[in-house]
Design an enzyme around this catalytic site. Structure first.
Site, PDB file in Angstrom:
ATOM      1  N   CYS A  55       1.616  -0.034  -8.784  1.00 18.61           N
ATOM      2  CA  CYS A  55       2.915   0.435  -8.001  1.00 18.61           C
ATOM      3  C   CYS A  55       3.980   0.639  -8.748  1.00 18.61           C
ATOM      4  O   CYS A  55       4.716   1.754  -8.866  1.00 18.61           O
ATOM      5  CB  CYS A  55       2.967  -0.632  -6.851  1.00 18.61           C
ATOM      6  SG  CYS A  55       3.275  -2.356  -7.355  1.00 18.61           S
ATOM      7  N   GLU A 110       5.807  -3.430   0.696  1.00 12.35           N
ATOM      8  CA  GLU A 110       5.748  -2.911  -0.758  1.00 12.35           C
ATOM      9  C   GLU A 110       4.939  -1.747  -0.756  1.00 12.35           C
ATOM     10  O   GLU A 110       3.793  -1.689  -0.738  1.00 12.35           O
ATOM     11  CB  GLU A 110       5.164  -4.140  -1.566  1.00 12.35           C
ATOM     12  CG  GLU A 110       5.858  -5.469  -1.563  1.00 12.35           C
ATOM     13  CD  GLU A 110       7.118  -5.497  -2.298  1.00 12.35           C
ATOM     14  OE1 GLU A 110       7.524  -4.457  -3.002  1.00 12.35           O
ATOM     15  OE2 GLU A 110       7.576  -6.498  -2.541  1.00 12.35           O
ATOM     16  N   GLY A 140       0.933  -1.289   0.116  1.00  9.47           N
ATOM     17  CA  GLY A 140      -0.134   0.126  -0.047  1.00  9.47           C
ATOM     18  C   GLY A 140       0.877   1.322   0.128  1.00  9.47           C
ATOM     19  O   GLY A 140       2.045   1.118  -0.379  1.00  9.47           O
ATOM     20  N   SER A 141       0.454   2.242   0.445  1.00  8.86           N
ATOM     21  CA  SER A 141       1.025   3.571   0.437  1.00  8.86           C
ATOM     22  C   SER A 141       2.212   3.742   1.314  1.00  8.86           C
ATOM     23  O   SER A 141       2.299   2.875   2.407  1.00  8.86           O
ATOM     24  CB  SER A 141      -0.072   4.555   0.655  1.00  8.86           C
ATOM     25  OG  SER A 141      -0.350   4.656   2.081  1.00  8.86           O
ATOM     26  N   THR A 142       3.264   4.382   1.181  1.00  7.86           N
ATOM     27  CA  THR A 142       4.208   4.861   2.027  1.00  7.86           C
ATOM     28  C   THR A 142       3.796   5.311   3.441  1.00  7.86           C
ATOM     29  O   THR A 142       4.484   4.896   4.530  1.00  7.86           O
ATOM     30  CB  THR A 142       5.330   5.757   1.357  1.00  7.86           C
ATOM     31  OG1 THR A 142       5.926   5.025   0.390  1.00  7.86           O
ATOM     32  CG2 THR A 142       6.449   5.768   2.189  1.00  7.86           C
ATOM     33  N   ALA A 143       2.851   6.103   3.313  1.00  2.63           N
ATOM     34  CA  ALA A 143       2.173   6.551   4.726  1.00  2.63           C
ATOM     35  C   ALA A 143       1.887   5.660   5.566  1.00  2.63           C
ATOM     36  O   ALA A 143       2.010   5.661   6.733  1.00  2.63           O
ATOM     37  CB  ALA A 143       1.243   7.810   4.121  1.00  2.63           C
ATOM     38  N   THR A 144       0.947   4.768   4.914  1.00  2.00           N
ATOM     39  CA  THR A 144       0.485   3.480   5.867  1.00  2.00           C
ATOM     40  C   THR A 144       1.575   2.576   6.144  1.00  2.00           C
ATOM     41  O   THR A 144       1.421   2.048   7.324  1.00  2.00           O
ATOM     42  CB  THR A 144      -0.522   2.986   5.035  1.00  2.00           C
ATOM     43  OG1 THR A 144      -1.551   3.835   4.688  1.00  2.00           O
ATOM     44  CG2 THR A 144      -1.320   1.877   5.999  1.00  2.00           C
ATOM     45  N   GLY A 145       2.358   2.468   5.106  1.00  2.00           N
ATOM     46  CA  GLY A 145       3.644   1.609   5.649  1.00  2.00           C
ATOM     47  C   GLY A 145       4.335   2.096   7.160  1.00  2.00           C
ATOM     48  O   GLY A 145       4.617   1.473   7.902  1.00  2.00           O
TER      49      GLY A 145
HETATM   50  P1  NAD Z   1      -3.380   2.567   1.619  1.00  2.00           P
HETATM   51  O1  NAD Z   1      -2.098   2.723   2.210  1.00  2.00           O
HETATM   52  O2  NAD Z   1      -4.297   3.692   1.722  1.00  2.00           O
HETATM   53  O3  NAD Z   1      -4.073   1.257   2.052  1.00  2.00           O
HETATM   54  C1  NAD Z   1      -3.728  -0.025   2.166  1.00  2.00           C
HETATM   55  C2  NAD Z   1      -4.360  -0.900   3.029  1.00  2.00           C
HETATM   56  O4  NAD Z   1      -3.899  -0.410   4.299  1.00  2.00           O
HETATM   57  C3  NAD Z   1      -5.675  -0.779   3.169  1.00  2.00           C
HETATM   58  O5  NAD Z   1      -6.400  -2.249   3.136  1.00  2.00           O
HETATM   59  C4  NAD Z   1      -6.285   0.044   4.280  1.00  2.00           C
HETATM   60  O6  NAD Z   1      -7.423  -0.131   4.864  1.00  2.00           O
HETATM   61  C5  NAD Z   1      -5.237  -0.433   5.087  1.00  2.00           C
HETATM   62  N1  NAD Z   1      -4.438   0.497   6.180  1.00  2.00           N
HETATM   63  C6  NAD Z   1      -4.858   1.914   6.219  1.00  2.00           C
HETATM   64  N2  NAD Z   1      -4.302   2.690   7.524  1.00  2.00           N
HETATM   65  C7  NAD Z   1      -3.749   1.419   8.139  1.00  2.00           C
HETATM   66  C8  NAD Z   1      -3.280   1.359   9.395  1.00  2.00           C
HETATM   67  N3  NAD Z   1      -2.889   2.492  10.008  1.00  2.00           N
HETATM   68  N4  NAD Z   1      -2.756   0.146  10.014  1.00  2.00           N
HETATM   69  C9  NAD Z   1      -2.804  -0.868   8.939  1.00  2.00           C
HETATM   70  N5  NAD Z   1      -3.459  -0.944   7.808  1.00  2.00           N
HETATM   71  C10 NAD Z   1      -3.998   0.238   7.328  1.00  2.00           C
HETATM   72  O7  NAD Z   1      -3.037   2.298  -0.069  1.00  2.00           O
HETATM   73  P2  NAD Z   1      -3.793   2.005  -1.306  1.00  2.00           P
HETATM   74  O8  NAD Z   1      -4.324   3.621  -1.555  1.00  2.00           O
HETATM   75  O9  NAD Z   1      -4.968   1.236  -1.008  1.00  2.00           O
HETATM   76  O10 NAD Z   1      -2.858   1.568  -2.456  1.00  2.00           O
HETATM   77  C11 NAD Z   1      -2.098   2.612  -3.143  1.00  2.00           C
HETATM   78  C12 NAD Z   1      -0.912   2.792  -2.768  1.00  2.00           C
HETATM   79  O11 NAD Z   1      -0.162   1.280  -2.716  1.00  2.00           O
HETATM   80  C13 NAD Z   1       0.204   3.552  -3.787  1.00  2.00           C
HETATM   81  O12 NAD Z   1       1.118   4.257  -3.123  1.00  2.00           O
HETATM   82  C14 NAD Z   1       0.800   2.305  -4.521  1.00  2.00           C
HETATM   83  O13 NAD Z   1       1.883   2.844  -5.248  1.00  2.00           O
HETATM   84  C15 NAD Z   1       1.091   1.243  -3.527  1.00  2.00           C
HETATM   85  N6  NAD Z   1       1.410   0.128  -4.081  1.00  2.00           N
HETATM   86  C16 NAD Z   1       2.513  -0.838  -3.837  1.00  2.00           C
HETATM   87  C17 NAD Z   1       2.635  -1.803  -4.464  1.00  2.00           C
HETATM   88  C18 NAD Z   1       4.103  -2.527  -4.139  1.00  2.00           C
HETATM   89  O14 NAD Z   1       4.003  -3.654  -4.536  1.00  2.00           O
HETATM   90  N7  NAD Z   1       5.205  -1.992  -3.896  1.00  2.00           N
HETATM   91  C19 NAD Z   1       1.803  -2.636  -5.108  1.00  2.00           C
HETATM   92  C20 NAD Z   1       0.541  -1.902  -5.211  1.00  2.00           C
HETATM   93  C21 NAD Z   1       0.299  -0.644  -4.554  1.00  2.00           C
END
Ligand code: NAD
Length: 469
Positions: free
Chosen positions: A277, A243, A221-226
């Site tokens: 991504c 990722e 997911g996003s870097t901020a959530t990571g």
């Molecule tokens: P996101 O970070 O908003 O959400 C991803 C997941 O995290 C969701 O299931 C969400 O409910 C969960 N989440 C949110 N806050 C949380 C927390 N505090 N603790 C635990 N889980 C939480 O990401 P998104 O908008 O769904 O996806 C888009 C982003 O993902 C883009 O930045 C994209 O580049 C990245 N991405 C990366 C890869 C990779 O392989 N590196 C693959 C696909 C997408």
């Protein structure tokens, strides 16, 4: 009647709160998703803990056999899964989209089942015999995004199961039906309780990341959530594979053939309508062929049909949600306002239902422009002019993310030399974003850490245990 109605019925919530999921192409309802709670999460973790020891005891061969059967089950339901994915996520059935994604689910399940993992003898010198083994972690949490919801779930779940773990999946709140349906199909071949999808909001993800019963989080997911997950997992010292977001650069060297590379550049950037991504998100083109590359890319992009995913002719779809549409619109508007030249697109139709943003190419744009510096995650590609390769490499490496990158050239030796200077987890040559279940994949810098796929990906789902005697 839709082919996936039985699948929707199987995952329909019987109790508790529900949420109507809307089709991003039409705004029409697709189905009802459960709104699971932290209490549901606790039950899923308890069931996973109960099921895991017997699964681990089966050994690699029996677990691999179950994963192969699960791949067959996915293929049996491929068309239902693809149509549901298309309606919920928006991606068309054809092109590198919904059918392709479901096909990848089966391929990655088979790869996780088929990759050999033998104990390694690290030292055997007559005095010391040290062997490296991998034992299961226990229960793994898998948290995923909305862009490739089924495929990324399989990337996380398949190696975890192969290594003897149970898994609790937390899908994105934007695409829960796709993941619930996939898990329903996988569970045709898995013991009860071993794999559960808990379709709640961020609070469920946050609890999963801090839960003492979870040994590892696979997060995409996003870097901020990571970053939030790193913090919430710290107290239990969880293992993490992250990722995260990217802003991949592509560098076109002066000897490249603009016509020959145009289609590859297009799909590198616009796969899944740019919501990928490791898509090409900033294109650096040498001055000598800048105009020719812009012209060839424009003619390829202009010919790609965008529309409702269930229409077999389309290969580009809507953005999955309004928030992402707003990000893309803001970045393209800022580029236009700065004086950049819109070669194609940039003009969404306000009367069209759905979150459609046309394929957009932006030329003569400054490297510091927000459309270059921020992750657009949508169908808008900035094309930046450069005059020396040193300058292009410096611009490619200037950001704090480094998921993928690519170099385009008629001379593979020269391309490899430039590739070796780029700070990214993968550098492709004359292609971009091509993932392969045999080849490790992961990010550099703030695009995350840990590797997926291949034997490295299996090892990441085990706890190393050295036996030294
Ligand atoms: P996101 O970070 O908003 O959400 C991803 C997941 O995290 C969701 O299931 C969400 O409910 C969960 N989440 C949110 N806050 C949380 C927390 N505090 N603790 C635990 N889980 C939480 O990401 P998104 O908008 O769904 O996806 C888009 C982003 O993902 C883009 O930045 C994209 O580049 C990245 N991405 C990366 C890869 C990779 O392989 N590196 C693959 C696909 C997408």
């Amino acid at each position: 009647m839709e082919t996936y109605d039985a699948l929707l019925a199987a995952i329909a919530p019987t109790t508790g709160q529900t949420r109507t999921i809307l089709d991003p192409a039409t705004g029409q309802p697709v189905g009802e998703a459960p709104v699971h709670t932290v209490q549901d999460l606790e039950q899923a973790i308890a069931a996973a803990q109960a099921a895991q020891p017997a699964w681990a005891a089966l050994g690699h061969d029996a677990r691999s056999a179950a994963l192969l059967k699960a791949a067959d089950a996915v293929e049996r339901s491929a068309e239902e899964l693809a149509r549901l994915l298309s309606r919920e996520q928006g991606k068309p059935l054809n092109g590198p989209n919904a059918r392709f994604e479901v096909g990848a689910c089966a391929a990655w399940l088979r790869a996780a089942a088929g990759t050999p993992l033998e104990p390694e003898t690290v030292v055997d010198d007559g005095e010391t015999r040290a062997e490296l083994h991998y034992r299961p972690i226990g229960v793994v949490g898998a948290i995923g995004p909305w862009n490739w919801p089924m495929m990324i779930t399989v990337w996380q779940v398949a190696p975890a199961l192969r290594m003897g773990n149970a898994v609790v999946v937390k899908p994105s709140e934007f695409t829960p039906l796709s993941v619930l349906a996939l898990v329903e199909i996988l569970n045709q071949e898995l013991p009860e309780g071993l794999l559960t999808a808990v379709s709640g909001g961020r609070e469920v993800g946050a609890r999963l990341a801090e839960h003492p019963g979870i040994g590892k989080i696979m997060f995409t997911g996003s870097t901020a959530t990571g970053k939030a997950i790193i913090k919430s997992s710290a107290d239990t010292v969880k293992r993490l594979t992250l990722e995260l977001g990217g802003n991949d650069a592509g560098i076109v060297l002066p000897d490249a053939d603009p016509k020959a590379i145009a289609e590859g550049l297009f799909w590198g950037a616009f796969i899944n309508t740019g919501q990928t991504c490791a898509a090409l998100k900033r294109l650096y083109v040498h001055d000598a062929i800048y105009d020719a590359v812009c012209a060839e890319l424009t003619s390829v992009a202009r010919a790609m049909p965008m529309g409702n995913g269930l229409n077999e002719a389309n290969v580009l779809g809507p953005l999955q949600n309004r928030q992402q549409f707003a990000v893309v619109a803001r970045l393209v508007d800022a580029a236009r306002d700065s004086g950049a030249r819109i070669l194609l697109g940039g003009n969404p139709d306000p009367d069209q239902p759905g979150h459609f943003y046309p394929a957009t190419l932006v030329a003569d744009i400054d490297n510091s422009n927000p459309l270059v510096a921020e992750e657009q995650f949508g169908p808008a590609l900035p094309i930046i002019r450069y005059s020396t390769v040193d300058e292009a490499v410096a611009m490619a490496n200037a950001l704090d993310v480094g998921l993928g990158a690519s170099v385009w050239s008629s001379d593979p030796t020269e391309a490899r030399k430039v590739a070796a200077r780029i700070e990214a987890g993968t550098v492709w040559i004359n292609k971009h974003g091509a993932v392969d279940p045999r080849v490790p994949f992961g990010g550099a810098k703030q695009s995350g850490y840990g590797l997926e796929f291949g034997v490295e990906g299996l090892k990441a789902l085990g706890v190393p245990r050295v036996i030294n005697g």
